[in-house]
Design a protein around this motif. Structure first.
Motif, PDB file in Angstrom:
ATOM      1  N   ALA A 319      48.369  42.540  40.569  1.00 52.45           N
ATOM      2  CA  ALA A 319      48.742  41.519  41.553  1.00 52.45           C
ATOM      3  C   ALA A 319      50.251  41.520  41.681  1.00 52.45           C
ATOM      4  N   GLY A 338      41.395  41.410  40.304  1.00 53.69           N
ATOM      5  CA  GLY A 338      41.516  42.861  40.388  1.00 53.69           C
ATOM      6  C   GLY A 338      40.904  43.555  39.183  1.00 53.69           C
ATOM      7  N   THR A 352      42.434  45.788  42.596  1.00 54.22           N
ATOM      8  CA  THR A 352      43.144  44.602  43.095  1.00 54.22           C
ATOM      9  C   THR A 352      42.104  43.642  43.637  1.00 54.22           C
TER      10      THR A 352
END
Length: 359
Positions: A319, A338, A352
């Protein structure tokens, strides 16, 4: 210095010989303020008692004692009620100014006040206890100069003897308090490091990692560069423990921690944030850079652990925070999503929150 060392909490914000700004503010507001008030009340009380005992100070000295006592109390109250931060220069000069104020009555009536040796201990002890060692010895130097000139002018050789006795005593006080304070600082630093360090991998633990993430987020909000977060989880780690035992599992965690430390920059923060879960905070990173670094780590673990008695792979959730509205909690949630995606797609890969197909 490798990335693992840089991630340890002892490397970030470790207290040194000089106290941090928060301690200085506490010293100025609370200790310094109450010290000034106490000194003012003490001098006024002793001056009043000397009048009652019919052993008064000289009229000019008595007036100065009351005047300086009032100023000391007023200044102490202002420190305690100061609405903003007290300037550092004021904090550092406070004990020297207090010492000069103690010597002023002596300068007027040219006879060392009996209060002088007692009250001069206060600013020296204050500087040694809550300010830096350098400030403490500067304060002692100011005290030695001011009291030496006045004692010599007032009493000649007897004054110099008094000066040697007083300054020698203050030097011992300054040295002892500074030594005790330095030992206390080292102990606090060691305890702070232990509280933020994972004992198995010697990386930061979840607490230390959260603090680093909060600091980096604050920097980002103030206009700093974006940051990225990687969550790294060992695939099927339970099988390692079940097949080879928990000692081998611990060894695996230590080896992975070392591998991650060698794979990132000194400015990156690496931590063990769960049982077999690691986190990497990458300052100054956009999403593309974070994805590339995550894939490199995923590939490196797969290839470099083939020679281990217990090869492993990892899944990585990525992230990045490009928007200042993204909180640390949001960033963790996105990276965790993710990671969940990477595991759902078969593990040994990068994911992700928006991943739709295996990478």
């Amino acid at each position: 210095m490798n990335a693992g060392e840089a991630g340890r909490p002892a490397r970030r914000g470790e207290p040194g010989e000089a106290r941090d700004r928060g301690t200085e503010q506490w010293a100025a507001r609370d200790v310094g303020g109450w010290l000034m008030i106490a000194a003012g009340v003490l001098v006024s009380g002793i001056t009043a008692l000397s009048d009652l005992r019919h052993e008064p100070f000289q009229p000019t000295t008595r007036l100065l004692n009351y005047l300086l006592s009032g100023l000391a109390v007023l200044f102490g109250l202002l420190l305690l009620r100061a609405p903003g931060k007290v300037p550092s220069w004021l904090i550092n000069v406070l004990p020297s100014v207090a010492a000069i104020m103690v010597c002023i009555p002596t300068a007027v009536d040219r006879s060392p006040s009996p209060l002088g040796p007692l009250l001069l201990t206060w600013p020296v002890a204050f500087a040694a206890a809550v300010l830096s060692k350098r400030t403490a010895w500067i304060t002692l130097g100011v005290v030695a100069l001011a009291f030496g000139v006045l004692a010599s002018a007032a009493r000649g050789v007897d004054g110099l003897v008094l000066w040697v006795e007083v300054i020698a005593s203050l030097a011992v006080v300054c040295w002892m308090v500074s030594r005790l304070q330095a030992q206390s600082n080292r102990l606090r630093a060691a305890l702070a490091s232990l509280a933020r360090t994972d004992p198995l991998t010697e990386l930061v633990n979840r607490r230390g990692f959260d603090e680093a993430l909060a600091r980096e987020h604050s920097r980002h909000v103030r206009g700093g560069p974006p940051m990225a977060l990687l969550l790294i989880d060992i695939d099927h780690f339970k099988q390692v423990n079940d097949s080879w035992g928990h000692q081998v599992g611990d060894q695996t965690l230590r080896q992975l921690g070392a591998l991650l430390s060698d794979g990132f920059r000194p400015m990156d923060v690496i931590g063990r944030i769960g049982g077999e879960e690691f986190g990497v905070l990458i300052p100054d990173s956009d999403p593309d850079h974070a994805l590339a670094r995550a894939q490199e780590i995923c590939d490196a673990v797969r290839t470099q652990t083939r020679g281990w008695a217990h090869p492993i792979t990892v899944s990585v959730g990525v992230a990045a925070s490009l928007d200042t509205q993204t909180s640390p909690e949001d960033l963790f949630a996105l990276a965790d999503a993710g990671l969940y995606t990477a595991k759902a797609l078969g593990r040994d890969r990068v994911g992700t929150a928006a991943t739709q197909s295996p990478r």
